[in-house]
Design an enzyme around this catalytic site. Structure first.
Site, short mmCIF file in Angstrom:
data_model
loop_
_atom_site.label_atom_id
_atom_site.label_comp_id
_atom_site.label_asym_id
_atom_site.label_seq_id
_atom_site.Cartn_x
_atom_site.Cartn_y
_atom_site.Cartn_z
N TYR A 146 0.85 -1.19 0.00
CA TYR A 146 0.00 0.00 0.00
C TYR A 146 0.89 1.23 0.00
O TYR A 146 1.84 1.32 0.78
CB TYR A 146 -0.90 0.00 1.24
N ASP A 241 9.38 2.73 -0.41
CA ASP A 241 8.36 3.41 0.38
C ASP A 241 8.59 3.01 1.83
O ASP A 241 8.15 1.95 2.28
CB ASP A 241 6.96 3.01 -0.10
N LYS A 269 4.70 8.92 8.79
CA LYS A 269 4.51 8.31 10.11
C LYS A 269 5.53 8.80 11.15
O LYS A 269 5.35 9.88 11.70
CB LYS A 269 4.47 6.79 9.96
C1 LIG Z 1 0.75 4.54 5.86
C2 LIG Z 1 1.43 4.32 4.56
C3 LIG Z 1 1.24 5.15 3.46
C4 LIG Z 1 0.20 6.24 3.44
O1 LIG Z 1 0.46 7.24 4.36
P1 LIG Z 1 -0.76 8.23 4.77
O2 LIG Z 1 -0.10 9.20 5.67
O3 LIG Z 1 -1.79 7.37 5.43
O4 LIG Z 1 -1.27 8.83 3.51
C5 LIG Z 1 2.00 4.95 2.34
N1 LIG Z 1 2.91 3.96 2.29
C6 LIG Z 1 3.12 3.12 3.32
C7 LIG Z 1 4.15 2.06 3.21
C8 LIG Z 1 2.37 3.26 4.49
O5 LIG Z 1 2.56 2.40 5.49
#
Ligand SMILES: *Cc1c(COP(=O)(O)O)cnc(C)c1O
Length: 433
Positions: A146, A241, A269
């Site tokens: 994701y 990511d 995060k």
């Molecule tokens: C949480 C997450 C996202 C999205 O981040 P948001 O701040 O919720 O838009 C993208 N990539 C990874 C790997 C994530 O864990």
């Protein structure tokens, strides 16, 4: 079942009347596990309290950011101090280069960084930049990974390897995902084939180096290096990511742990310390293509917000000065994960687990979970029973089988012991149905 739920139930009703599903992010509605979502009114360390006064040991950490636990004094003080000086200027503030320097110090190959407001924005912008830099259209992503909810990344795999992805949401035209290739994770051969089929046309590969978003799934030995090799061979970019794994698995994220360097890194995060932040980073040659220096447009009214920067800075600086925390969290998570697995075995419940550092998932599945095909065989009904029983016992786990759980620096051996005891009771319920 002594847990009170009256206040949370009332709040959920009230929220449902004015917010779709009563939630501002879907998984919070607990649809994947059944049961009713508690409304959380307070957090401290490893614990949270709901509107009915129930206390939980929790392993959500706001989905990853709260590596220091809830209301960590360093973070709270920093945010209060920043807020006193003003909440937003729409002009540069000194905390921006300060956080940029500390974050970049953790990722040696990244020379410049741009802050945005979410992980979604970070990946969306990184891909725009990769396409601009390579002058190519196609993007490779992996099934079960994701990267936020941008149209082109909300893609499910089509059938078969190296076929075009199909939109994973209503409202996304097929045309918007026609340049997204969704491949199985941990399958370097599939990537090799895709690069042969679309030679010279793939701008980038974006990957969660350790997946958190289908539950925790680590990369197979050599997989990240294979991605590095295949992308370099075709002059495509490799994007890690690390929105979840950055500063989580190690100070320098998954790229430090596995020793593979991507061309670009997306973050979020933890670098926001619980406030809304995302970021994308890379070599200057790449990042200087972003406006105002270059032709790639990307902007944000609240980007670099001083409260968010201060919370991120407090968190990341604390981690930098207390790196032994990583070893401690890893040991505590290791004990927790294996002891719960033993409790499951004793109760005759089939589970398998994955853990990297302080990030983990108990899959209600047999055999190893290495990709979406194996993860999706999990018994989500059994997970739901387990989740509800744990909640009753005062342990708050991510409300879906397909989400990673996190242990924070605030969790104690006593928290772990209590959680294992709760799991022992819960497995009895899971087995009884
Ligand atoms: C949480 C997450 C996202 C999205 O981040 P948001 O701040 O919720 O838009 C993208 N990539 C990874 C790997 C994530 O864990």
């Amino acid at each position: 079942m002594g847990r009170k739920t009256e206040q949370s139930r009332k709040l959920q009703k009230r929220a449902e009347a004015v917010i779709p599903g009563g939630v501002n992010s879907p998984v919070r509605a607990f649809r994947a596990v059944g049961g009713e979502p508690p409304f959380i009114v307070r957090g401290e360390g490893s614990r949270i309290w709901d509107a009915d006064g129930n206390e939980y040991i929790e392993y959500l950490g706001s989905w990853g950011p709260l590596i220091l636990g809830h209301a960590a004094p360093e973070v709270v003080e920093a945010v209060i101090a920043a807020a006193r000086k003003g909440t937003s200027f729409g002009a540069s503030n000194p905390l921006e280069p300060e956080l940029a320097e500390v974050v970049l110090s953790a990722f040696p190959k990244m020379e410049k960084i741009r802050f945005v407001n979410s992980g979604t924005e970070a990946t969306m912008s990184a891909i725009r930049l990769a396409r601009a830099y390579t002058r190519r259209k196609y993007v490779v992503k992996f099934e079960g990974c994701y990267h936020g909810h941008a149209d082109a990344l909300l893609v499910k795999a089509g059938s078969g390897v190296a076929t075009l992805g199909i939109p994973g949401s209503a409202g996304v035209p097929q045309e918007f995902t026609q340049f997204t290739l969704a491949l199985p994770y941990n399958d370097a051969e599939a990537v090799d084939q895709a690069f042969k089929k679309f030679k010279g046309q793939i701008a980038c590969v974006i990957v969660e180096p350790v997946v958190g978003n289908m539950g925790c799934v680590p990369p197979a030995k050599g997989y990240l290096d294979a991605l590095r090799y295949i992308t370099s061979r075709d002059n495509a970019l490799l994007i890690f990511d690390e929105v979840m794994t950055g500063f989580r698995l190690a100070f320098g994220g998954a790229q430090e742990v596995y020793g593979t360097a991507p061309d670009m890194t997306t973050l979020g995060k933890i670098i926001g310390g619980g406030l809304p932040v995302g970021a994308y980073a890379g070599p200057a040659e790449l990042m200087d293509m972003v406006a105002p220096l270059g032709p790639v447009y990307q902007a944000g009214t609240l980007s670099g917000n001083p409260l968010a920067m201060s919370a991120g800075l407090a968190t990341v600086c604390y981690l930098r000065e207390n790196r032994e925390l990583y070893g401690r969290m890893e040991r505590a998570a290791g004990t927790l994960v294996t002891m719960v697995a033993e409790a499951a075995k004793e109760a005759g419940v089939s589970i398998t687990y994955n853990r990297v550092g302080s990030m983990f998932t108990w899959f209600f599945a047999e055999g190893p979970v290495t990709n979406w095909a194996t993860a999706s065989k999990s018994d989500t009904e059994a997970f739901g029973r387990f989740h509800r029983a744990m909640l009753e016992a005062g342990v708050y786990l991510p409300p879906s089988q397909y989400e990673a759980a996190f242990l924070s620096a605030a969790h104690t051996d006593e928290d772990v012991r209590q959680t294992v005891a709760a799991a022992r009771e819960a497995f009895a319920v899971v087995e009884a149905k």
